[in-house]
Design an enzyme around this catalytic site. Sequence first.
Site, PDB file in Angstrom:
ATOM      1  N   LYS A  53       0.805  -1.280   0.072  1.00  0.00           N
ATOM      2  CA  LYS A  53       0.043   0.067   0.048  1.00  0.00           C
ATOM      3  C   LYS A  53       0.897   1.302  -0.055  1.00  0.00           C
ATOM      4  O   LYS A  53       0.625   2.192  -0.665  1.00  0.00           O
ATOM      5  CB  LYS A  53      -0.907  -0.026   1.194  1.00  0.00           C
ATOM      6  CG  LYS A  53      -2.259  -0.988   1.022  1.00  0.00           C
ATOM      7  CD  LYS A  53      -2.715  -1.515   2.574  1.00  0.00           C
ATOM      8  CE  LYS A  53      -3.817  -2.599   2.560  1.00  0.00           C
ATOM      9  NZ  LYS A  53      -4.203  -2.973   3.543  1.00  0.00           N
ATOM     10  N   GLN A  97      -4.978  -1.495   9.448  1.00  0.00           N
ATOM     11  CA  GLN A  97      -4.529  -3.184   9.192  1.00  0.00           C
ATOM     12  C   GLN A  97      -4.955  -4.211  10.042  1.00  0.00           C
ATOM     13  O   GLN A  97      -4.479  -4.151  11.034  1.00  0.00           O
ATOM     14  CB  GLN A  97      -2.987  -3.094   8.649  1.00  0.00           C
ATOM     15  CG  GLN A  97      -2.539  -4.431   8.225  1.00  0.00           C
ATOM     16  CD  GLN A  97      -3.323  -4.605   6.663  1.00  0.00           C
ATOM     17  OE1 GLN A  97      -3.180  -3.760   5.847  1.00  0.00           O
ATOM     18  NE2 GLN A  97      -3.716  -5.925   6.304  1.00  0.00           N
ATOM     19  N   ASP A 120     -11.437   2.232   4.077  1.00  0.00           N
ATOM     20  CA  ASP A 120     -11.837   0.687   3.741  1.00  0.00           C
ATOM     21  C   ASP A 120     -13.253   0.403   3.671  1.00  0.00           C
ATOM     22  O   ASP A 120     -13.600  -0.644   3.499  1.00  0.00           O
ATOM     23  CB  ASP A 120     -11.144  -0.168   4.791  1.00  0.00           C
ATOM     24  CG  ASP A 120     -10.536  -1.235   4.228  1.00  0.00           C
ATOM     25  OD1 ASP A 120     -10.319  -1.554   3.189  1.00  0.00           O
ATOM     26  OD2 ASP A 120     -10.018  -2.452   5.286  1.00  0.00           O
TER      27      ASP A 120
END
Length: 289
Positions: A53, A97, A120
Site C-alpha cells: 500500500k 490493518q 476501507d
Amino acid sequence: MAQLLDGKTLAQKIQDDLKTKIPDWVAKQGRPPGLAVLMVGDNPASAAYVRNKERACEKIGMASFGKHFPADTTQETLSEAIAQLNEDEQVDGILVQLPLPKHLDDVALLHQIHPDKDADGLHPLNLGRLLRGEQGIRSCTPAGVMEILKAYDLSVAGKKAVVVGRSILVGKPLALMLLAEHGTVTMAHSRTPDLGAVTREADILVAAVGKPNLITVDMVKPGAVVIDVGINRVVNEETGKGRLVGDVDFANVVNVAGAITPVPGGVGPMTVTMLLQNTFLSYCRKLGV
C-alpha cells in the site's frame, strides 16, 4: 478455456489514471491526497500488505502516513492516534490493518474513524449508505470485484448471482452491490445444505470463504462468470515451498467457466487500487468536487 479476468492489468490502468490526475490537483490545492495506514505488531502478511500500500501511494504521488505500533500497544494509544488522524487536514483516508492482536477491540477502532476518511468502507455509516443505495465510500474488495465486471462488460442485470461467504469485509457488501446492479442474489455459507446445488444455478459465482479449492468443477454452471476472492497460502510438503491459491479449483474450473479471475492476479490487486481510489475520492469531496 474461460476468459481470464485480469485484475492486475486493470488495477494498473486505474492507478495510472490516478497518477495522471494527482499532479494537477496538487498544483491547484497545494497538497496531494493522503492515506494513513495503522499497523500493530509484526504479522508478516500484514507487513507485506502495508508495504504494498505504501509503495502504491508513492508510485501515484499520494502521501503515505504509515504508523507502525508494537504488538503490546494499548487500545487507548490507537484510539488517540485515530483521533489525531481524524483532525489532520493532510489525511484523507485512514486504514487500520487487520487482523489486530487479540487484546485490541478492532470494531471499536474502526467505528472511531471518521466516515469521510474511512478508506476501507467499513464504518457503519458507509455500510448503511450502501444498504440504502446512497452515495458513499464502498468496501475495497467488493468494489474491486464490481470494477472487474464493469471493465469486461459482464452485466449483472437479470443474472443469478451466488456469493459464497457472508463476511462483513466481502460477502455481505458484495451481495448488496450486485443487488444494486439488478442481479438476483443468493448468499451461501458454511451451513448451506448441498452447496453445489446452489452454486450450479449461478450465472455469476463469487467465492469468498478462505478455503483452498472449495469450488470444484462440478459446482460450476457451464459458461458462468467465476470470481475468486480467496487468497490462501498452501505449502508443498515435499519442497516446503508455498504458493497462493484461491477458493476455486482453477485448473479444472477454467475449462468450464465462461470467465474467471486467477489467483494471484485477479481480485487481489484491485483491493489495494480501490483503497487508493477511495482516498482520492475523499480528497476530492473534501475540496467540494
